[in-house]
Write a protein that holds these residues in place. Structure first.
Motif, mmCIF file in Angstrom:
data_model
loop_
_atom_site.group_PDB
_atom_site.id
_atom_site.type_symbol
_atom_site.label_atom_id
_atom_site.label_comp_id
_atom_site.label_asym_id
_atom_site.label_seq_id
_atom_site.Cartn_x
_atom_site.Cartn_y
_atom_site.Cartn_z
ATOM 1 N N THR A 153 -18.823 -6.113 38.636
ATOM 2 C CA THR A 153 -19.833 -6.801 39.441
ATOM 3 C C THR A 153 -20.967 -5.825 39.776
ATOM 4 O O THR A 153 -20.801 -4.605 39.692
ATOM 5 C CB THR A 153 -19.221 -7.336 40.747
ATOM 6 O OG1 THR A 153 -18.632 -6.239 41.460
ATOM 7 C CG2 THR A 153 -18.165 -8.383 40.465
ATOM 8 N N VAL A 154 -22.107 -6.377 40.139
ATOM 9 C CA VAL A 154 -23.272 -5.552 40.449
ATOM 10 C C VAL A 154 -22.954 -4.599 41.613
ATOM 11 O O VAL A 154 -22.448 -5.013 42.655
ATOM 12 C CB VAL A 154 -24.487 -6.429 40.811
ATOM 13 C CG1 VAL A 154 -25.639 -5.566 41.313
ATOM 14 C CG2 VAL A 154 -24.921 -7.245 39.598
ATOM 15 N N ASP A 155 -23.226 -3.326 41.382
ATOM 16 C CA ASP A 155 -23.029 -2.291 42.392
ATOM 17 C C ASP A 155 -24.127 -1.256 42.159
ATOM 18 O O ASP A 155 -23.998 -0.373 41.296
ATOM 19 C CB ASP A 155 -21.637 -1.664 42.259
ATOM 20 C CG ASP A 155 -21.327 -0.664 43.377
ATOM 21 O OD1 ASP A 155 -22.282 -0.023 43.876
ATOM 22 O OD2 ASP A 155 -20.150 -0.513 43.732
ATOM 23 N N VAL A 156 -25.202 -1.382 42.904
ATOM 24 C CA VAL A 156 -26.387 -0.563 42.653
ATOM 25 C C VAL A 156 -26.101 0.922 42.824
ATOM 26 O O VAL A 156 -26.597 1.756 42.048
ATOM 27 C CB VAL A 156 -27.550 -1.002 43.561
ATOM 28 C CG1 VAL A 156 -28.759 -0.074 43.383
ATOM 29 C CG2 VAL A 156 -27.948 -2.440 43.247
ATOM 30 N N GLU A 157 -25.302 1.296 43.795
ATOM 31 C CA GLU A 157 -25.007 2.712 44.020
ATOM 32 C C GLU A 157 -24.184 3.304 42.872
ATOM 33 O O GLU A 157 -24.425 4.433 42.444
ATOM 34 C CB GLU A 157 -24.294 2.895 45.355
ATOM 35 C CG GLU A 157 -25.184 2.624 46.560
ATOM 36 C CD GLU A 157 -26.489 3.410 46.504
ATOM 37 O OE1 GLU A 157 -26.431 4.642 46.280
ATOM 38 O OE2 GLU A 157 -27.563 2.804 46.677
ATOM 39 N N GLN A 158 -23.205 2.530 42.397
ATOM 40 C CA GLN A 158 -22.432 2.981 41.234
ATOM 41 C C GLN A 158 -23.343 3.096 40.018
ATOM 42 O O GLN A 158 -23.253 4.050 39.244
ATOM 43 C CB GLN A 158 -21.296 1.986 40.941
ATOM 44 C CG GLN A 158 -20.079 2.154 41.830
ATOM 45 C CD GLN A 158 -19.129 3.230 41.290
ATOM 46 O OE1 GLN A 158 -19.533 4.195 40.660
ATOM 47 N NE2 GLN A 158 -17.851 3.041 41.560
ATOM 48 N N ALA A 159 -24.203 2.094 39.839
ATOM 49 C CA ALA A 159 -25.137 2.121 38.718
ATOM 50 C C ALA A 159 -26.020 3.354 38.783
ATOM 51 O O ALA A 159 -26.211 4.066 37.786
ATOM 52 C CB ALA A 159 -25.989 0.851 38.724
ATOM 53 N N LYS A 160 -26.554 3.636 39.971
ATOM 54 C CA LYS A 160 -27.444 4.781 40.129
ATOM 55 C C LYS A 160 -26.729 6.088 39.814
ATOM 56 O O LYS A 160 -27.273 6.966 39.115
ATOM 57 C CB LYS A 160 -28.007 4.815 41.554
ATOM 58 C CG LYS A 160 -29.038 5.915 41.779
ATOM 59 C CD LYS A 160 -29.526 5.942 43.219
ATOM 60 C CE LYS A 160 -30.360 4.724 43.554
ATOM 61 N NZ LYS A 160 -30.976 4.836 44.910
ATOM 62 N N ALA A 161 -25.503 6.236 40.305
ATOM 63 C CA ALA A 161 -24.752 7.479 40.075
ATOM 64 C C ALA A 161 -24.481 7.696 38.591
ATOM 65 O O ALA A 161 -24.659 8.796 38.064
ATOM 66 C CB ALA A 161 -23.445 7.435 40.858
ATOM 67 N N LEU A 162 -24.044 6.632 37.915
ATOM 68 C CA LEU A 162 -23.716 6.750 36.487
ATOM 69 C C LEU A 162 -24.965 6.962 35.640
ATOM 70 O O LEU A 162 -24.985 7.795 34.726
ATOM 71 C CB LEU A 162 -22.970 5.501 36.025
ATOM 72 C CG LEU A 162 -21.502 5.420 36.474
ATOM 73 C CD1 LEU A 162 -21.003 3.981 36.400
ATOM 74 C CD2 LEU A 162 -20.627 6.336 35.608
ATOM 75 N N LEU A 163 -26.016 6.197 35.939
ATOM 76 C CA LEU A 163 -27.250 6.335 35.171
ATOM 77 C C LEU A 163 -27.886 7.697 35.398
ATOM 78 O O LEU A 163 -28.412 8.316 34.457
ATOM 79 C CB LEU A 163 -28.232 5.217 35.546
ATOM 80 C CG LEU A 163 -27.839 3.805 35.111
ATOM 81 C CD1 LEU A 163 -28.813 2.779 35.670
ATOM 82 C CD2 LEU A 163 -27.762 3.689 33.587
ATOM 83 N N GLN A 164 -27.812 8.199 36.625
ATOM 84 C CA GLN A 164 -28.349 9.529 36.925
ATOM 85 C C GLN A 164 -27.602 10.597 36.130
ATOM 86 O O GLN A 164 -28.203 11.496 35.548
ATOM 87 C CB GLN A 164 -28.218 9.817 38.424
ATOM 88 C CG GLN A 164 -28.840 11.123 38.871
ATOM 89 C CD GLN A 164 -30.305 10.977 39.217
ATOM 90 O OE1 GLN A 164 -30.731 9.924 39.666
ATOM 91 N NE2 GLN A 164 -31.068 12.033 39.008
ATOM 92 N N GLN A 165 -26.282 10.458 36.096
ATOM 93 C CA GLN A 165 -25.453 11.418 35.370
ATOM 94 C C GLN A 165 -25.795 11.404 33.879
ATOM 95 O O GLN A 165 -25.958 12.458 33.252
ATOM 96 C CB GLN A 165 -23.975 11.058 35.581
ATOM 97 C CG GLN A 165 -22.999 12.158 35.208
ATOM 98 C CD GLN A 165 -21.580 11.810 35.637
ATOM 99 O OE1 GLN A 165 -21.313 10.718 36.136
ATOM 100 N NE2 GLN A 165 -20.668 12.735 35.440
ATOM 101 N N ALA A 166 -25.905 10.208 33.307
ATOM 102 C CA ALA A 166 -26.220 10.092 31.883
ATOM 103 C C ALA A 166 -27.656 10.512 31.594
ATOM 104 O O ALA A 166 -27.942 11.139 30.565
ATOM 105 C CB ALA A 166 -25.983 8.656 31.416
ATOM 106 N N ALA A 167 -28.568 10.170 32.506
ATOM 107 C CA ALA A 167 -29.974 10.525 32.304
ATOM 108 C C ALA A 167 -30.155 12.035 32.305
ATOM 109 O O ALA A 167 -30.924 12.580 31.503
ATOM 110 C CB ALA A 167 -30.834 9.885 33.390
ATOM 111 N N GLU A 168 -29.456 12.729 33.195
ATOM 112 C CA GLU A 168 -29.570 14.184 33.257
ATOM 113 C C GLU A 168 -28.953 14.847 32.029
ATOM 114 O O GLU A 168 -29.276 15.994 31.711
ATOM 115 C CB GLU A 168 -28.922 14.705 34.537
ATOM 116 C CG GLU A 168 -29.731 14.356 35.786
ATOM 117 C CD GLU A 168 -29.070 14.789 37.076
ATOM 118 O OE1 GLU A 168 -27.911 15.258 37.010
ATOM 119 O OE2 GLU A 168 -29.690 14.647 38.143
#
Length: 472
Positions: A272-287
């Motif tokens: 389900t949508v979880d913006v904080e989880q999304a941000k953490a994972l995307l930040q990790q992958a983006a870096e």
């Protein structure tokens, strides 16, 4: 006299390993060759920085190359070459998004290898304070692919199985792109079916080898999850696929973290949508330089009205050569009271030049609606529209090109092609688009009838009648 591989190995043992690996895969698995090209570029940036005691302030390769540039540690030509190698590595990761065929991918990989060699020869005296040794380039061969297949099948080598699967997947994606594009070019349903059968065969083979390697390789586990998600071998197994992707993300696979972050951003079957989880994972992958994660992180910040962070991450993705991000950055720059029209236009043009279909349509439309467009620009607009139709089956592009050909906007009138495009637009268009098509349809019929009434030549009459059959 030493070989080119020996030269690069003398320049740097670690870089020599990447160069040798990249070169060995060029003919059979060019996507894998380009992965090593990107790795080589990363390690070269680190090597130059260490030589000059420079500490990078970003993990992003684009930023690191630019930091070398700002410190004038390399000349402009070397910087441009490194950016080119970085971009080619990105194309190797997603060849289907650049509409590349296998032949084009091989050509790209070959050019990248030769660019690496020229760069090493240029930097050799800088690093070693001695002249470049005399060397000769050894021709590419096709032994690596055969060796991989042998190890995958006969020796149950799980890494070889993964690489074979990656090659098959890349071929399948490119074949799928080409099969989609041929729907406007082929004359028989059987030819299209043959192309689709080949796509399915390649996907099924890729799925098999991913499944074999998945218990032993985390990267293969991720790809196995993707194959289940998209039904490479059979009907979709979405839930199982998403769970395997999550497992691979937990194991540290960057692509899996990026995709799981996307699941949390938009919601999926399992997550389900979880913006904080999304941000953490995307930040990790983006870096870790996953370009799609950078782009999606920019979208996430945009949705949170954090324009500065959205612009920063979309810019990083765009500068890394990802055409989808270049398009979205162009749209972002065109918004708001601080709109940057010139920058927006440049990024839109860059995205279009790399095959981003929405950007191509945008640029083509702008050109057609510019009364002062030059002949070369009109030729570009026509090519863009043809590609958008070919690869995207885009009804708006069909309408735009049909009108341009009927009205002489491209410095010629072609009612046959115009009528054919309008027929295709009517076939594919939705209810709203049909309302646009109908008056154009009637107008083109009237135009054809009026020309027929002028007693054209036999050849012209035949063309006009052919055009009219498309509008019956």
């Amino acid at each position: 006299m030493i070989t080119d591989i020996e030269l690069v190995s003398q320049f740097s043992v670690e870089l020599g390993e990447d160069y040798a690996s990249a070169k060995s895969y060029v003919r059979d698995i060019p996507t894998q060759a380009l992965v090593f090209v990107r790795s080589f570029t990363h390690k070269l940036a680190i090597l130059i920085a260490e030589q000059h005691h420079l500490e990078f302030n970003s993990p992003n390769l684009y930023d690191r190359i630019e930091q070398l540039n700002q410190r004038r540690l390399l000349d402009v030509t070397a910087i441009r070459t490194m950016h080119k190698l970085r971009g080619d590595g990105n194309r190797g990761a997603h060849p289907e998004k650049y509409h590349l065929t296998q032949t084009q991918l091989v050509t790209l990989a070959e050019k990248s290898i030769k660019q690496i060699l020229n760069l090493v020869a240029k930097l050799y005296p800088v690093l070693h304070c001695t002249a470049v040794p005399v060397y000769q380039f050894v021709a590419f061969d096709s032994l690596a692919g055969r060796d991989l297949c042998y190890r995958a099948m006969m020796q149950n080598d799980h890494h070889a199985q993964y690489l074979v699967a990656m090659s098959l997947k890349a071929q399948a994606l490119m074949a799928q792109e080409q099969a989609s594009a041929t729907t406007f070019d082929i004359n028989t349903a059987s030819a299209l079916q043959t192309a689709q059968d080949e796509v399915q065969r390649l996907f099924a083979q890729a799925a098999y080898w991913f499944a074999q390697a998945a218990p032993f390789e985390d990267a293969a586990l991720y790809e196995h999850g993707v194959s289940l998600l998209h039904g490479y071998a059979q009907s979709d197994q979405v839930k199982q696929g998403e769970l395997l992707i999550a497992q691979a993300a937990k194991a540290g696979i960057t692509d899996a973290q990026a995709l799981l972050g996307y699941f949390y951003l938009v919601g999926s079957t399992v997550f389900t949508v979880d913006v904080e989880q999304a941000k953490a994972l995307l930040q990790q992958a983006a870096e870790a330089e996953n370009i799609e994660a950078m782009s999606n992180l920019g979208v996430l910040y945009y949705q949170q009205n954090d324009y500065q962070q959205a612009l920063a991450w979309m810019s990083k993705a765009a500068e890394s050569g990802y055409p989808q991000s270049q398009y979205h950055l162009a749209l972002l720059l065109a918004e708001g009271v601080n709109a940057e029209a010139d920058q927006s236009r440049l990024w839109m043009q860059e995205a279009a030049s790399q095959g981003q279909l929405d950007a191509m349509l945008h640029c083509a439309t702008d050109i057609l609606h510019n009364d002062n467009a030059q002949a070369t620009e009109l030729e570009l607009a026509e090519r863009y529209l043809h590609d958008v139709i070919k690869y995207g089956h885009n009804v708006t592009a069909m309408i735009e090109l049909s009108v341009a050909l009927a009205d002489g906007m491209l410095n010629r009138i072609d009612v046959v092609q115009s009528a054919y495009l309008l027929q295709q637009a009517k076939h594919y268009g939705d209810d709203i688009q049909q309302q646009v098509i109908e008056p154009l349809w009637q107008s083109l019929l009237m135009q054809i009838d009026s020309v027929i009434a002028l007693n054209p030549s036999a050849e012209e009459l035949a063309s006009l009648q052919q055009a009219k059959t498309y509008l019956q």
